[in-house]
Design a protein around this motif. Structure first.
Motif, PDB file in Angstrom:
ATOM      1  N   ILE A 204      -5.505  -8.431  -2.944  1.00  0.00           N
ATOM      2  CA  ILE A 204      -4.870  -7.151  -2.599  1.00  0.00           C
ATOM      3  C   ILE A 204      -5.146  -6.805  -1.143  1.00  0.00           C
ATOM      4  O   ILE A 204      -4.264  -6.346  -0.411  1.00  0.00           O
ATOM      5  CB  ILE A 204      -5.386  -6.032  -3.527  1.00  0.00           C
ATOM      6  N   LEU A 205      -6.370  -7.048  -0.706  1.00  0.00           N
ATOM      7  CA  LEU A 205      -6.764  -6.776   0.673  1.00  0.00           C
ATOM      8  C   LEU A 205      -5.929  -7.581   1.664  1.00  0.00           C
ATOM      9  O   LEU A 205      -5.482  -7.057   2.698  1.00  0.00           O
ATOM     10  CB  LEU A 205      -8.247  -7.090   0.861  1.00  0.00           C
ATOM     11  N   GLU A 206      -5.699  -8.845   1.361  1.00  0.00           N
ATOM     12  CA  GLU A 206      -4.878  -9.682   2.238  1.00  0.00           C
ATOM     13  C   GLU A 206      -3.460  -9.153   2.360  1.00  0.00           C
ATOM     14  O   GLU A 206      -2.837  -9.245   3.420  1.00  0.00           O
ATOM     15  CB  GLU A 206      -4.858 -11.113   1.719  1.00  0.00           C
ATOM     16  N   LEU A 207      -2.941  -8.592   1.282  1.00  0.00           N
ATOM     17  CA  LEU A 207      -1.581  -8.059   1.295  1.00  0.00           C
ATOM     18  C   LEU A 207      -1.496  -6.707   2.001  1.00  0.00           C
ATOM     19  O   LEU A 207      -0.496  -6.402   2.652  1.00  0.00           O
ATOM     20  CB  LEU A 207      -1.064  -7.894  -0.143  1.00  0.00           C
ATOM     21  N   SER A 208      -2.532  -5.898   1.863  1.00  0.00           N
ATOM     22  CA  SER A 208      -2.490  -4.524   2.367  1.00  0.00           C
ATOM     23  C   SER A 208      -3.077  -4.341   3.761  1.00  0.00           C
ATOM     24  O   SER A 208      -2.728  -3.388   4.465  1.00  0.00           O
ATOM     25  CB  SER A 208      -3.235  -3.592   1.413  1.00  0.00           C
ATOM     26  N   SER A 209      -4.017  -5.239   4.156  1.00  0.00           N
ATOM     27  CA  SER A 209      -4.725  -5.134   5.446  1.00  0.00           C
ATOM     28  C   SER A 209      -5.490  -3.814   5.573  1.00  0.00           C
ATOM     29  O   SER A 209      -5.689  -3.303   6.675  1.00  0.00           O
ATOM     30  CB  SER A 209      -3.741  -5.282   6.611  1.00  0.00           C
ATOM     31  N   GLN A 210      -5.914  -3.251   4.455  1.00  0.00           N
ATOM     32  CA  GLN A 210      -6.711  -2.030   4.496  1.00  0.00           C
ATOM     33  C   GLN A 210      -8.146  -2.334   4.914  1.00  0.00           C
ATOM     34  O   GLN A 210      -8.602  -3.476   4.825  1.00  0.00           O
ATOM     35  CB  GLN A 210      -6.740  -1.367   3.112  1.00  0.00           C
ATOM     36  N   GLU A 211      -8.852  -1.310   5.318  1.00  0.00           N
ATOM     37  CA  GLU A 211     -10.293  -1.435   5.503  1.00  0.00           C
ATOM     38  C   GLU A 211     -10.929  -1.484   4.124  1.00  0.00           C
ATOM     39  O   GLU A 211     -10.565  -0.709   3.235  1.00  0.00           O
ATOM     40  CB  GLU A 211     -10.839  -0.241   6.289  1.00  0.00           C
ATOM     41  N   TYR A 212     -11.868  -2.409   3.916  1.00  0.00           N
ATOM     42  CA  TYR A 212     -12.474  -2.564   2.595  1.00  0.00           C
ATOM     43  C   TYR A 212     -13.860  -1.933   2.558  1.00  0.00           C
ATOM     44  O   TYR A 212     -14.649  -2.061   3.490  1.00  0.00           O
ATOM     45  CB  TYR A 212     -12.580  -4.044   2.221  1.00  0.00           C
ATOM     46  N   VAL A 213     -14.149  -1.251   1.449  1.00  0.00           N
ATOM     47  CA  VAL A 213     -15.454  -0.639   1.226  1.00  0.00           C
ATOM     48  C   VAL A 213     -16.036  -1.212  -0.061  1.00  0.00           C
ATOM     49  O   VAL A 213     -15.433  -1.095  -1.126  1.00  0.00           O
ATOM     50  CB  VAL A 213     -15.338   0.894   1.097  1.00  0.00           C
ATOM     51  N   ASP A 214     -17.209  -1.846   0.027  1.00  0.00           N
ATOM     52  CA  ASP A 214     -17.809  -2.507  -1.126  1.00  0.00           C
ATOM     53  C   ASP A 214     -18.609  -1.524  -1.981  1.00  0.00           C
ATOM     54  O   ASP A 214     -19.773  -1.757  -2.323  1.00  0.00           O
ATOM     55  CB  ASP A 214     -18.704  -3.661  -0.663  1.00  0.00           C
ATOM     56  N   GLU A 215     -17.971  -0.425  -2.303  1.00  0.00           N
ATOM     57  CA  GLU A 215     -18.533   0.583  -3.195  1.00  0.00           C
ATOM     58  C   GLU A 215     -17.391   1.158  -4.021  1.00  0.00           C
ATOM     59  O   GLU A 215     -16.226   1.057  -3.641  1.00  0.00           O
ATOM     60  CB  GLU A 215     -19.217   1.709  -2.407  1.00  0.00           C
ATOM     61  N   TYR A 216     -17.728   1.789  -5.149  1.00  0.00           N
ATOM     62  CA  TYR A 216     -16.697   2.372  -5.993  1.00  0.00           C
ATOM     63  C   TYR A 216     -16.168   3.654  -5.368  1.00  0.00           C
ATOM     64  O   TYR A 216     -16.935   4.488  -4.870  1.00  0.00           O
ATOM     65  CB  TYR A 216     -17.238   2.653  -7.388  1.00  0.00           C
ATOM     66  N   ALA A 217     -14.854   3.825  -5.417  1.00  0.00           N
ATOM     67  CA  ALA A 217     -14.208   4.968  -4.776  1.00  0.00           C
ATOM     68  C   ALA A 217     -14.716   6.293  -5.315  1.00  0.00           C
ATOM     69  O   ALA A 217     -14.979   7.237  -4.558  1.00  0.00           O
ATOM     70  CB  ALA A 217     -12.693   4.876  -4.963  1.00  0.00           C
ATOM     71  N   ALA A 218     -14.855   6.384  -6.640  1.00  0.00           N
ATOM     72  CA  ALA A 218     -15.293   7.639  -7.243  1.00  0.00           C
ATOM     73  C   ALA A 218     -16.694   8.027  -6.768  1.00  0.00           C
ATOM     74  O   ALA A 218     -16.980   9.201  -6.527  1.00  0.00           O
ATOM     75  CB  ALA A 218     -15.273   7.517  -8.766  1.00  0.00           C
ATOM     76  N   LYS A 219     -17.570   7.035  -6.602  1.00  0.00           N
ATOM     77  CA  LYS A 219     -18.945   7.295  -6.164  1.00  0.00           C
ATOM     78  C   LYS A 219     -18.958   7.789  -4.715  1.00  0.00           C
ATOM     79  O   LYS A 219     -19.676   8.745  -4.377  1.00  0.00           O
ATOM     80  CB  LYS A 219     -19.781   6.028  -6.297  1.00  0.00           C
TER      81      LYS A 219
END
Length: 238
Positions: A204-219
């Motif tokens: 998904i990251l390769e397709l979106s080119s978003q910044e990735y965060v290695d933590e859960y979004a809700a947290k």
């Protein structure tokens, strides 16, 4: 029946005209048979834009709050999601994840398309967050391919809190199906389901080119809200 009325008569044509979605990789969606479409989740609009352009019917696991809202608005929202074939999932409590997996496997068991957002919630800042392992458990258990998907531009048209989306062009990308047959029988092994989930999120990251965060979004969202200074209220002049 109502699903196809929405898709081909009411909502689908309107969304295509308003947002003119640029579509890439639609041929990666299997024409038949069970499969999972796993995407990033940037906006409430994602619920409608992706199904509008996929030729097959797709069922999403939707949060239960969409079905339990108060008043007329709540009832209309619930009726809409039920008519569109979406399945309510209670995300609270320790058994919430297992309930979602059971519902998802039920959809896949019928040979249908299942839509899921592995992050578990909408991104509050446009970044891509760590995926929850439910998608991996379902993919391994049902032995189905996972098609990664990236929504582009939907955060800008309708970020969290914005009710009416801006009219602006968006893009939807589908990657090549991911095969996890090599993990057959390993749906209860933590290392295996974490590896599968991370592979899906990387696609998904390769397709979106978003910044990735290695933590859960809700947290992360909860921590930011807790750290935010309290709002100041002005005294009303008499």
């Amino acid at each position: 029946m109502f699903y196809y009325v929405l898709k081909y008569v009411v909502l689908g044509p309107l969304l295509r005209v308003l947002f003119r979605p640029r579509i890439e990789g639609l041929e990666n969606i299997p024409e038949e048979g069970a499969a999972i479409v796993a995407g990033n989740h940037l906006s409430f609009s994602d619920h409608f834009l992706m199904p509008a352009i996929i030729k097959r019917r797709i069922t999403f696991l939707a949060k239960a709050e969409y079905f339990t809202g108060p008043g007329i608005k709540g009832r209309l929202t619930a009726a809409f999601f039920r008519s569109a074939g979406q399945i309510p999932v209670d995300r609270s409590g320790k058994d919430a994840g297992q309930a979602a997996i059971r519902e998802g496997l039920g959809v896949l068991g019928k040979g249908e398309l299942l839509g899921i957002y592995p992050e578990g919630t909408r991104s509050h800042d446009g970044r891509l967050y760590k995926g929850k392992v439910g998608v991996a458990v379902m993919a391994i258990t049902a032995q189905v391919p996972v098609v990664p998907c990236a929504m582009l531009g939907t955060f800008e048209i309708q970020p969290p809190g914005q009710v009416v989306p801006k009219i602006k062009r968006v893009a939807i990308r589908f990657g090549e199906p991911l095969d996890f047959s090599r993990y057959a029988g390993m749906e209860n092994q933590k290392a295996a389901i974490r590896a599968v989930t991370d592979e899906i999120m990387y696609a998904i990251l390769e397709l979106s080119s978003q910044e990735y965060v290695d933590e859960y979004a809700a947290k992360v969202k909860a921590a930011e809200q807790e750290a935010a200074p309290p709002k100041k209220f002005r005294k009303l002049r008499r």
